[in-house]
Design a protein around this motif. Structure first.
Motif, PDB file in Angstrom:
ATOM      1  N   ILE A 196       0.698  -1.272   0.037  1.00  0.00           N
ATOM      2  CA  ILE A 196       0.075  -0.028  -0.038  1.00  0.00           C
ATOM      3  C   ILE A 196       0.716   1.158   0.040  1.00  0.00           C
ATOM      4  CG2 ILE A 196      -1.387   1.327   1.245  1.00  0.00           C
ATOM      5  CD1 ILE A 196      -2.874  -1.183   2.192  1.00  0.00           C
ATOM      6  N   THR A 197       2.018   1.339   0.668  1.00  0.00           N
ATOM      7  CA  THR A 197       2.890   2.183   0.930  1.00  0.00           C
ATOM      8  C   THR A 197       3.814   2.747  -0.428  1.00  0.00           C
ATOM      9  OG1 THR A 197       3.131   2.002   3.086  1.00  0.00           O
ATOM     10  CG2 THR A 197       4.955   3.329   1.855  1.00  0.00           C
ATOM     11  N   ARG A 198       3.799   1.624  -1.116  1.00  0.00           N
ATOM     12  CA  ARG A 198       4.598   1.679  -2.559  1.00  0.00           C
ATOM     13  C   ARG A 198       3.274   2.090  -3.723  1.00  0.00           C
ATOM     14  NH1 ARG A 198       9.407  -1.579  -2.370  1.00  0.00           N
ATOM     15  NH2 ARG A 198       9.877  -0.601  -4.675  1.00  0.00           N
ATOM     16  N   ALA A 199       2.037   1.676  -3.602  1.00  0.00           N
ATOM     17  CA  ALA A 199       1.146   2.149  -4.403  1.00  0.00           C
ATOM     18  C   ALA A 199       1.078   3.883  -4.157  1.00  0.00           C
ATOM     19  CB  ALA A 199      -0.086   1.461  -4.082  1.00  0.00           C
ATOM     20  N   ILE A 200       0.828   4.311  -2.859  1.00  0.00           N
ATOM     21  CA  ILE A 200       0.747   5.657  -2.567  1.00  0.00           C
ATOM     22  C   ILE A 200       1.984   6.348  -3.168  1.00  0.00           C
ATOM     23  CG2 ILE A 200       0.600   7.205  -0.934  1.00  0.00           C
ATOM     24  CD1 ILE A 200      -1.078   5.041   0.512  1.00  0.00           C
ATOM     25  N   GLN A 201       3.166   5.968  -3.038  1.00  0.00           N
ATOM     26  CA  GLN A 201       4.260   6.583  -3.426  1.00  0.00           C
ATOM     27  C   GLN A 201       4.264   6.593  -4.891  1.00  0.00           C
ATOM     28  OE1 GLN A 201       7.607   4.212  -2.151  1.00  0.00           O
ATOM     29  NE2 GLN A 201       7.476   5.146   0.048  1.00  0.00           N
ATOM     30  N   ALA A 202       3.671   5.390  -5.541  1.00  0.00           N
ATOM     31  CA  ALA A 202       3.732   5.749  -7.076  1.00  0.00           C
ATOM     32  C   ALA A 202       2.699   6.375  -7.932  1.00  0.00           C
ATOM     33  CB  ALA A 202       3.590   4.074  -7.542  1.00  0.00           C
ATOM     34  N   ASN A 203       1.331   6.781  -7.013  1.00  0.00           N
ATOM     35  CA  ASN A 203       0.531   7.563  -7.495  1.00  0.00           C
ATOM     36  C   ASN A 203      -0.173   8.334  -6.411  1.00  0.00           C
ATOM     37  OD1 ASN A 203       0.370   6.158  -9.755  1.00  0.00           O
ATOM     38  ND2 ASN A 203      -1.485   5.255  -9.936  1.00  0.00           N
ATOM     39  N   ASN A 204       0.652   9.166  -5.874  1.00  0.00           N
ATOM     40  CA  ASN A 204       0.288  10.098  -4.806  1.00  0.00           C
ATOM     41  C   ASN A 204      -0.680  11.386  -5.334  1.00  0.00           C
ATOM     42  OD1 ASN A 204       2.276  11.707  -5.663  1.00  0.00           O
ATOM     43  ND2 ASN A 204       3.229  11.538  -3.859  1.00  0.00           N
ATOM     44  N   LYS A 205      -1.044  11.335  -6.401  1.00  0.00           N
ATOM     45  CA  LYS A 205      -1.630  12.642  -6.837  1.00  0.00           C
ATOM     46  C   LYS A 205      -3.224  12.124  -7.358  1.00  0.00           C
ATOM     47  CE  LYS A 205       1.576  15.438  -7.093  1.00  0.00           C
ATOM     48  NZ  LYS A 205       2.424  15.295  -6.129  1.00  0.00           N
ATOM     49  N   ARG A 206      -3.505  10.837  -7.058  1.00  0.00           N
ATOM     50  CA  ARG A 206      -4.722  10.177  -7.448  1.00  0.00           C
ATOM     51  C   ARG A 206      -5.451   9.808  -6.168  1.00  0.00           C
ATOM     52  NH1 ARG A 206      -4.507   6.428 -12.441  1.00  0.00           N
ATOM     53  NH2 ARG A 206      -6.694   7.023 -12.495  1.00  0.00           N
TER      54      ARG A 206
END
Length: 132
Positions: free
Chosen positions: A84-94
């Motif tokens: 989840i942390t990596r997902a947020i880092q990858a797409n933190n503008k969405r």
């Protein structure tokens, strides 16, 4: 993917494998193959393909979220949090990434409470009193 929809999951996995032999960098094919492995409870192969899809797909947030969901289903909650942390880092503008992450965390918490309740009579009694 049509083969999988028709109940021929093994043939679909093989077809995706053939497609990957032709283009090993196709992250969508890897992702779909991972999903089918997961459905077939071929856990090690599913995880390997999810991770390869992430690698080939430039760390796409949606792929990380799917890996997090995979980990949640396996009861691997610390791995779920990392994904989840990596997902947020990858797409933190969405905003949908944050929404999906919150849903995964909420569901994982509910699952943990259910498991704990089954193991502990006092938690069972407290749940009955609270109406859960």
């Amino acid at each position: 993917f049509l083969q999988a929809q028709l109940g021929r999951t093994t043939q679909a996995i093989d077809s995706f494998g053939e497609a990957l032999r032709l283009d090993p960098s196709d992250s969508n094919t890897r992702f779909n193959r991972a999903f089918l492995f997961h459905q077939e409870k071929r856990i090690d192969e599913a995880e390997r393909e999810y991770r390869a899809a992430i690698q080939e797909g430039n760390q796409r947030g949606s792929y990380w979220l799917n890996l997090a969901s995979f980990y949640k289903r396996q009861g691997r909650l610390s791995d779920m949090e990392e994904a989840i942390t990596r997902a947020i880092q990858a797409n933190n503008k969405r905003s949908n990434v944050f929404f999906d992450a919150a849903q995964l965390r909420q569901h994982a918490g509910a699952t943990q409470r259910i498991v704990a309740r089954r193991r502990c009579p006092s938690l069972q009694a407290a749940a009955r009193r609270s109406g859960e």
